[in-house]
Write an enzyme that holds these catalytic residues in place. Structure first.
Site, PDB file in Angstrom:
ATOM      1  N   ASN A 152      61.346  39.087  43.996  1.00 35.09           N
ATOM      2  CA  ASN A 152      61.376  40.022  45.125  1.00 35.09           C
ATOM      3  C   ASN A 152      62.317  39.516  46.219  1.00 35.09           C
ATOM      4  OD1 ASN A 152      59.585  41.690  43.791  1.00 35.09           O
ATOM      5  ND2 ASN A 152      57.769  40.784  44.751  1.00 35.09           N
ATOM      6  N   ASP A 155      47.935  39.326  55.893  1.00 38.46           N
ATOM      7  CA  ASP A 155      47.148  40.565  55.817  1.00 38.46           C
ATOM      8  C   ASP A 155      47.220  41.430  57.075  1.00 38.46           C
ATOM      9  OD1 ASP A 155      45.342  42.057  54.032  1.00 38.46           O
ATOM     10  OD2 ASP A 155      43.803  41.698  55.553  1.00 38.46           O
ATOM     11  N   ASN A 179      51.096  37.551  48.038  1.00 39.65           N
ATOM     12  CA  ASN A 179      52.162  37.033  47.173  1.00 39.65           C
ATOM     13  C   ASN A 179      53.516  37.073  47.859  1.00 39.65           C
ATOM     14  OD1 ASN A 179      51.445  36.448  44.086  1.00 39.65           O
ATOM     15  ND2 ASN A 179      49.960  37.856  44.975  1.00 39.65           N
ATOM     16  N   ARG A 198      35.075  46.449  49.306  1.00 39.20           N
ATOM     17  CA  ARG A 198      34.828  47.294  50.470  1.00 39.20           C
ATOM     18  C   ARG A 198      34.282  48.642  50.010  1.00 39.20           C
ATOM     19  NH1 ARG A 198      38.910  49.138  52.191  1.00 39.20           N
ATOM     20  NH2 ARG A 198      40.491  48.108  50.937  1.00 39.20           N
ATOM     21  N   ASN A 203      38.193  41.865  41.742  1.00 39.86           N
ATOM     22  CA  ASN A 203      38.341  41.670  43.190  1.00 39.86           C
ATOM     23  C   ASN A 203      37.708  40.352  43.641  1.00 39.86           C
ATOM     24  OD1 ASN A 203      39.278  42.515  45.800  1.00 39.86           O
ATOM     25  ND2 ASN A 203      37.182  43.115  46.323  1.00 39.86           N
ATOM     26  N   SER A 259      45.721  47.431  49.966  1.00 39.34           N
ATOM     27  CA  SER A 259      44.921  46.332  49.431  1.00 39.34           C
ATOM     28  C   SER A 259      45.286  46.043  47.978  1.00 39.34           C
ATOM     29  CB  SER A 259      43.439  46.695  49.517  1.00 39.34           C
ATOM     30  OG  SER A 259      43.109  46.974  50.857  1.00 39.34           O
ATOM     31  N   ALA A 260      45.401  44.751  47.678  1.00 41.74           N
ATOM     32  CA  ALA A 260      45.727  44.284  46.323  1.00 41.74           C
ATOM     33  C   ALA A 260      47.054  44.838  45.806  1.00 41.74           C
ATOM     34  CB  ALA A 260      44.591  44.577  45.346  1.00 41.74           C
TER      35      ALA A 260
HETATM   36  P1  GTP Z   1      44.595  42.351  49.899  1.00 41.44           P
HETATM   37  O1  GTP Z   1      44.132  40.958  50.140  1.00 41.44           O
HETATM   38  O2  GTP Z   1      43.583  43.181  49.189  1.00 41.44           O
HETATM   39  O3  GTP Z   1      45.062  43.031  51.144  1.00 41.44           O
HETATM   40  O4  GTP Z   1      45.798  42.271  48.805  1.00 41.44           O
HETATM   41  P2  GTP Z   1      47.339  41.839  48.913  1.00 41.44           P
HETATM   42  O5  GTP Z   1      48.151  43.001  49.372  1.00 41.44           O
HETATM   43  O6  GTP Z   1      47.481  40.577  49.666  1.00 41.44           O
HETATM   44  O7  GTP Z   1      47.728  41.613  47.367  1.00 41.44           O
HETATM   45  P3  GTP Z   1      47.989  40.257  46.542  1.00 41.44           P
HETATM   46  O8  GTP Z   1      49.241  39.547  46.988  1.00 41.44           O
HETATM   47  O9  GTP Z   1      46.753  39.470  46.525  1.00 41.44           O
HETATM   48  O10 GTP Z   1      48.280  40.846  45.095  1.00 41.44           O
HETATM   49  C1  GTP Z   1      47.350  41.655  44.417  1.00 41.44           C
HETATM   50  C2  GTP Z   1      47.664  41.717  42.951  1.00 41.44           C
HETATM   51  O11 GTP Z   1      48.991  42.199  42.739  1.00 41.44           O
HETATM   52  C3  GTP Z   1      47.583  40.355  42.261  1.00 41.44           C
HETATM   53  O12 GTP Z   1      46.942  40.502  41.026  1.00 41.44           O
HETATM   54  C4  GTP Z   1      49.023  39.956  42.092  1.00 41.44           C
HETATM   55  O13 GTP Z   1      49.219  39.109  40.985  1.00 41.44           O
HETATM   56  C5  GTP Z   1      49.734  41.301  41.918  1.00 41.44           C
HETATM   57  N1  GTP Z   1      51.134  41.245  42.419  1.00 41.44           N
HETATM   58  C6  GTP Z   1      51.553  40.733  43.595  1.00 41.44           C
HETATM   59  N2  GTP Z   1      52.899  40.801  43.712  1.00 41.44           N
HETATM   60  C7  GTP Z   1      53.347  41.378  42.574  1.00 41.44           C
HETATM   61  C8  GTP Z   1      54.657  41.730  42.083  1.00 41.44           C
HETATM   62  O14 GTP Z   1      55.687  41.513  42.724  1.00 41.44           O
HETATM   63  N3  GTP Z   1      54.701  42.325  40.859  1.00 41.44           N
HETATM   64  C9  GTP Z   1      53.586  42.578  40.124  1.00 41.44           C
HETATM   65  N4  GTP Z   1      53.724  43.164  38.939  1.00 41.44           N
HETATM   66  N5  GTP Z   1      52.332  42.254  40.542  1.00 41.44           N
HETATM   67  C10 GTP Z   1      52.222  41.663  41.746  1.00 41.44           C
HETATM   68  C1  SPV Z   2      41.756  44.366  51.664  1.00 41.34           C
HETATM   69  O1  SPV Z   2      40.981  45.004  50.933  1.00 41.34           O
HETATM   70  O2  SPV Z   2      42.770  44.897  52.181  1.00 41.34           O
HETATM   71  C2  SPV Z   2      41.521  42.934  51.913  1.00 41.34           C
HETATM   72  C3  SPV Z   2      40.301  42.336  51.422  1.00 41.34           C
HETATM   73  O3  SPV Z   2      42.333  42.291  52.558  1.00 41.34           O
HETATM   74  S1  SPV Z   2      38.948  42.719  52.456  1.00 41.34           S
HETATM   75  O4  SPV Z   2      38.875  41.713  53.505  1.00 41.34           O
HETATM   76  O5  SPV Z   2      37.762  42.655  51.606  1.00 41.34           O
HETATM   77  O6  SPV Z   2      39.099  44.029  53.021  1.00 41.34           O
HETATM   78 MN    MN Z   3      44.144  43.493  53.041  1.00 44.94          MN
END
Ligand code: GTP
Ligand code: SPV
Ligand code: MN
Length: 602
Positions: free
Chosen positions: A512, A294, A273, A86, A383, A267-268
């Site tokens: 968690n 999300d 997870n 983004r 990403n 985000s991320a």
């Molecule tokens: P968006 O789709 O961007 O909104 O992200 P999201 O909030 O859904 O994050 P996602 O669950 O995809 O996790 C993003 C990153 O964080 C990944 O690389 C995961 O492996 C890492 N991650 C998720 N949960 C944990 C956790 O409990 N501990 C750690 N250390 N890393 C985590």
């Molecule tokens: C975020 O960035 O929070 C996402 C991925 O969920 S995107 O749809 O590219 O914004």
């Molecule tokens: Mn998101």
């Protein structure tokens, strides 16, 4: 320079599903006159249409076919290397006045912005096919459900929208022929995928979005961040509900009692997870199910908050996803998945950093170059993303289609914080919880273009997604709290606290569950806590830490520690943040900040 001529000519019965609504036909005609496409493809969302578009995308090398034994019905897409996340600096809220967009959004005047964008869109689809994608956001029988139409010249967008939304005939039927019906107008064109001509513009007053110059998910799947969050939050305030950047999960105890929880992490930062968490062995009988990963749309009924997931699929971060970290995500993406910017192995399978097993001896990286484990570059972009239907999720919650939504017992805020923020704490009440959300911060990630790892304030994880003045958004949260007779309890978590040597203190992922159980037990009023200046914090004995390997009691103390020194700096950062918003912060939250500072003094 426009994108190459890539018009496709569908056979009879495909691409000719014109809706009966005159308002839609008039708008499509206007965009046709402006962009001058070779032809118009009216999508119906059918299997046959999807097969046809996939075969055309393979021919035009928009998609790469994966090994159909290892990844059935799955494909790889590579975006332009200048277009992988983004772009917040090119995202605009175009309200009549700057004040309506507020201090946290880029604003531009609607009339001028339309002129500029129409200039860029003039003739932009020459030699190309213009797709019209009807879709709905929300379960078909929910009062919150919204209709959208996205016009695009990208086949990747059409294929992704079919996964991410309820797309096609279902939306056309729902809209019917009423020319005054409410629906969102979205226009997207790749143009020449040039960052200098990349703009993501929202016109809340017109329920309209125009996105040009990008092919990356969050910028171009207009249903998601643009409609469900930016326009959604604007509508939500007007109509008295909440549109939030939150996962929704169900958690069932061994006795069969079920709670639903919504969690806002930037985000991320772990939403997907957490939404698919598998409890550790020790928690036999506990079960977590996913409603959404999300976005949550929440309304008040009987004094409670009820949430629906407006989406139909997951657009998730790929790197780090493995059978060890997130088995349910792995099972979800075993088939029917559209991958973007991951590596391609020599046997046409996909690979990324953090996938189970050893890296392949050779692969083609996300840019299309040769890659070996010795390469300096990453094989998959940090990403890189998957788009997969939520139906593939083995722990999909049975109530995901309920139009009334699921009742929310707890709201959790959280972010990536190496220090200061304890593993978990509970806010004293809704107003304090709103303060906790409003002052949330997180280290930036690869989900948005720009620096990674920089702490920034990201209120309710909505900084890039709130479609109006953030002060009014805070006020809307406070007002919502007043209307709730059974408000959810509010918590803050941090899975990312680090030790002095820079390692994560908490194992995260499935573990968690230990934090989630404390949260549920708090909702049930059956577990203790100690009162700290920042909120209620579990004592060691309040958390179930049995069979938790690798965390020493000292590390546990560090995880739960509230350091007065760190917090004094934190509270002064809150003050700076509020100040930077230029007087829009509600008095209640200023008062909360003073009280917090005071609790550290006494
Ligand atoms: P968006 O789709 O961007 O909104 O992200 P999201 O909030 O859904 O994050 P996602 O669950 O995809 O996790 C993003 C990153 O964080 C990944 O690389 C995961 O492996 C890492 N991650 C998720 N949960 C944990 C956790 O409990 N501990 C750690 N250390 N890393 C985590
Ligand atoms: C975020 O960035 O929070 C996402 C991925 O969920 S995107 O749809 O590219 O914004
Ligand atoms: Mn998101």
């Amino acid at each position: 320079m426009n994108n190459p001529a890539t018009a496709i000519l569908p056979p009879a019965g495909i691409g000719d599903h014109k809706p009966a609504n005159q308002a839609v036909l008039d708008w499509v005609h206007e965009v046709e006159l402006l962009t001058q496409p070779e032809n118009i493809f009216w999508c119906d969302g059918s299997e046959r249409e999807n097969d046809f578009l996939i075969s055309e995308s393979l021919k035009q090398e928009v998609l790469i076919k994966l090994n159909q034994k290892k990844a059935p019905r799955s494909y790889l897409h590579r975006s332009n290397p200048n277009d992988v996340a983004r772009v917040e600096q090119f995202t605009f809220i175009c309200t009549p006045t700057k004040a309506e967009a507020g201090p946290t959004n880029n604003w531009s005047e609607p009339g001028e912005t339309y002129s500029k964008l129409h200039g860029l869109l003039k003739g932009a689809m020459r030699g190309r096919t213009m797709f019209v994608v009807p879709y709905i956001m929300g379960p078909p029988d929910s009062p919150l459900t919204k209709i959208g139409f996205e016009i695009t010249d990208s086949k990747y967008v059409v294929l992704s929208m079919r996964i991410m939304t309820r797309m096609g005939e279902i939306a056309v039927k729902r809209l019917g022929s009423d020319p005054k019906a409410e629906w969102n107008k979205g226009v997207h064109s790749l143009l020449d995928v040039n960052p200098e001509r990349r703009f993501i513009c929202h016109f809340p007053q017109d329920n309209a979005i125009i996105s040009v110059g990008s092919g990356y998910g969050g910028n171009v799947l207009l249903s998601k961040k643009c409609l469900a969050l930016r326009i959604g939050s604007y509508l939500a305030r007007k109509q008295g509900w909440l549109a939030e950047h939150m996962l929704i999960l169900g958690v069932e105890s061994p006795e069969g009692k079920k709670h639903y929880v919504a969690a806002a992490f930037p985000s991320a930062c772990g939403k997907t997870n957490f939404a698919m968490l598998i409890p550790p062995k020790h928690f036999a009988g506990w079960k977590v199910t996913t409603v959404g990963d999300d976005i949550a749309w929440m309304q008040i009924r009987d004094g409670r908050l009820w949430a629906v997931n407006p989406e139909n699929g997951y657009f998730g971060v790929v790197p780090g996803t493995s059978y060890k970290s997130n088995p349910n995500a792995m099972k979800s993406i075993e088939r029917d998945t559209l991958y973007t910017n991951v590596a391609l192995t020599d046997d046409s399978d996909v690979w990324w950093e953090g996938k189970d097993g050893p890296p392949p001896p050779h692969a083609i990286d996300w840019r299309g170059n040769d890659w070996t484990p010795d390469s300096k570059e990453k094989a998959a972009h940090p990403n890189s993303r998957f788009a997969t239907p939520m139906r593939n999720n083995p722990v999909l919650d049975p109530h995901v289609e309920d139009g009334d939504g699921v009742p929310i017992s707890a709201i959790i805020f959280g972010g990536r914080r190496s220090d200061t923020m304890p593993l978990v704490f509970q806010a004293f009440d809704w107003e304090h919880g709103t303060y906790v959300g409003s002052t949330m911060a997180s280290e930036t990630t690869a989900a948005a273009a720009g620096a990674v790892g920089k702490v920034r304030r990201d209120p309710m994880a909505m900084l890039p997604f709130c479609g109006y003045n953030i002060g009014d958004y805070f006020r809307h949260w406070l007002e919502t709290g007043k209307r709730l007779t059974k408000p959810p309890l509010i918590f803050h978590v941090n899975w990312f606290r680090k030790s002095a040597d820079g390692k994560f203190l908490w194992p995260g992922f499935g573990d968690n569950m230990r934090v989630l159980k404390w949260i549920i037990d708090r909702c049930e009023g059956r577990v203790g806590a100690t009162e700290s200046p920042i909120g209620h914090i579990p004592r060691m004995q309040d958390l179930d830490l049995d069979e938790l390997g690798g965390v020493t009691p000292n590390q546990m103390r560090e995880l739960l520690n509230v350091s007065a020194e760190e917090w004094q700096k934190e509270v002064s950062d809150h003050a700076k943040f509020f100040e930077s918003l230029g007087g829009v912060v509600p008095d209640e939250l200023e008062k909360q900040r003073k009280n917090l500072a005071g609790r550290f003094k006494s």
